[in-house]
Scaffold this motif. Sequence first.
Motif, PDB file in Angstrom:
ATOM      1  N   GLY A 263      -1.147   5.466  10.782  1.00 50.23           N
ATOM      2  CA  GLY A 263      -2.403   6.209  10.764  1.00 50.23           C
ATOM      3  C   GLY A 263      -2.580   7.150   9.587  1.00 50.23           C
ATOM      4  O   GLY A 263      -3.570   7.889   9.528  1.00 50.23           O
ATOM      5  N   PHE A 264      -1.654   7.135   8.641  1.00 54.67           N
ATOM      6  CA  PHE A 264      -1.786   7.998   7.470  1.00 54.67           C
ATOM      7  C   PHE A 264      -2.807   7.432   6.491  1.00 54.67           C
ATOM      8  O   PHE A 264      -3.016   6.218   6.409  1.00 54.67           O
ATOM      9  CB  PHE A 264      -0.430   8.162   6.765  1.00 54.67           C
ATOM     10  N   THR A 265      -3.427   8.319   5.743  1.00 57.67           N
ATOM     11  CA  THR A 265      -4.362   7.925   4.698  1.00 57.67           C
ATOM     12  C   THR A 265      -3.837   8.403   3.343  1.00 57.67           C
ATOM     13  O   THR A 265      -2.846   9.130   3.279  1.00 57.67           O
ATOM     14  CB  THR A 265      -5.748   8.542   4.952  1.00 57.67           C
ATOM     15  N   ALA A 266      -4.528   8.005   2.278  1.00 54.92           N
ATOM     16  CA  ALA A 266      -4.144   8.394   0.912  1.00 54.92           C
ATOM     17  C   ALA A 266      -2.670   8.121   0.666  1.00 54.92           C
ATOM     18  O   ALA A 266      -1.955   8.935   0.071  1.00 54.92           O
ATOM     19  CB  ALA A 266      -4.472   9.872   0.659  1.00 54.92           C
ATOM     20  N   VAL A 267      -2.208   6.965   1.126  1.00 54.23           N
ATOM     21  CA  VAL A 267      -0.794   6.602   0.991  1.00 54.23           C
ATOM     22  C   VAL A 267      -0.508   6.197  -0.459  1.00 54.23           C
ATOM     23  O   VAL A 267      -1.242   5.405  -1.051  1.00 54.23           O
ATOM     24  CB  VAL A 267      -0.434   5.453   1.946  1.00 54.23           C
TER      25      VAL A 267
END
Length: 286
Positions: A263-267
């Motif tokens: 669910g992380f963004t800007a990986v």
Amino acid sequence: MDRSIAALRRAASTTLAAAGVPSPAADARILLCFATRMEPSELELAALHGTQLPDADVELFEQLVRRRAERIPLQHLTGRAAFRYLELAVGPGVFIPRPETETVVQVGLDFLSQAELSTPRCTDLCSGSGAIAAALASELPAAQVWAVELSDAAISYTRQNCEPHGVQVLHTDATQLPAELEGGMDLVISNPPYIPPGAVPREVEVHLHDPQMALYGLGEDGLQIPRAITAQALRLLRPGGLFVMEHAEVQQRSAAEMLLQAGFTAVRGHEDLTQRARATSGRKPE
């Protein structure tokens, strides 16, 4: 017998090189400093003056060289390891911090600097020696920092290195933290175990002396523990907070996929000073 620093250093370098030690000259110098209780600059000056060492110092130095030739880690012999601006206590039972992890810490520091937080809250999961947590606390005196370590063998080093900097040390499983910590962290950093079960580290010192608990990440890909750490990081972070995880060079793609699936963004990936893929970071959605 020539007990001069130059002669002893030459002999030690030859012995260590023959044993396959990667940096024989540097290790000989460090062990000489340790045996003589001299700073490097003092040692060099004494060497220029042709100083002869007392028998006790020579005996200690030669014993240290013999043990280093047996590939006992240098840091186990001196009990110290350098990490960023710190000198940490280390020994058998704790993973020795590596220079490449210093760049992982920098990713977190850069994020906090840009966020301009008055009292950043940070957690170091799978802390081991406490290197990451101690570095964060020492370089960000206003920060609140937690270090989490499960190993009974490592926790004394975690406390010794972290508590002088005001770090709160938790001796527990990184996936079973107090509920009051959830949702409030600005930064979570972890250097978890991530080596796949069948991959034996090439360095003799690593596979013989670093604790296996700190090396192998379980599962076929070595990412079973990192997946659990990633899920915990998402729970700990406040919206917009950053998670940074160290991993092996070959795990760059799978680490990015793991963070995205959690669910992380800007990986994004991060390289160390040798331009090798070293860490992956992601933001908790706002």
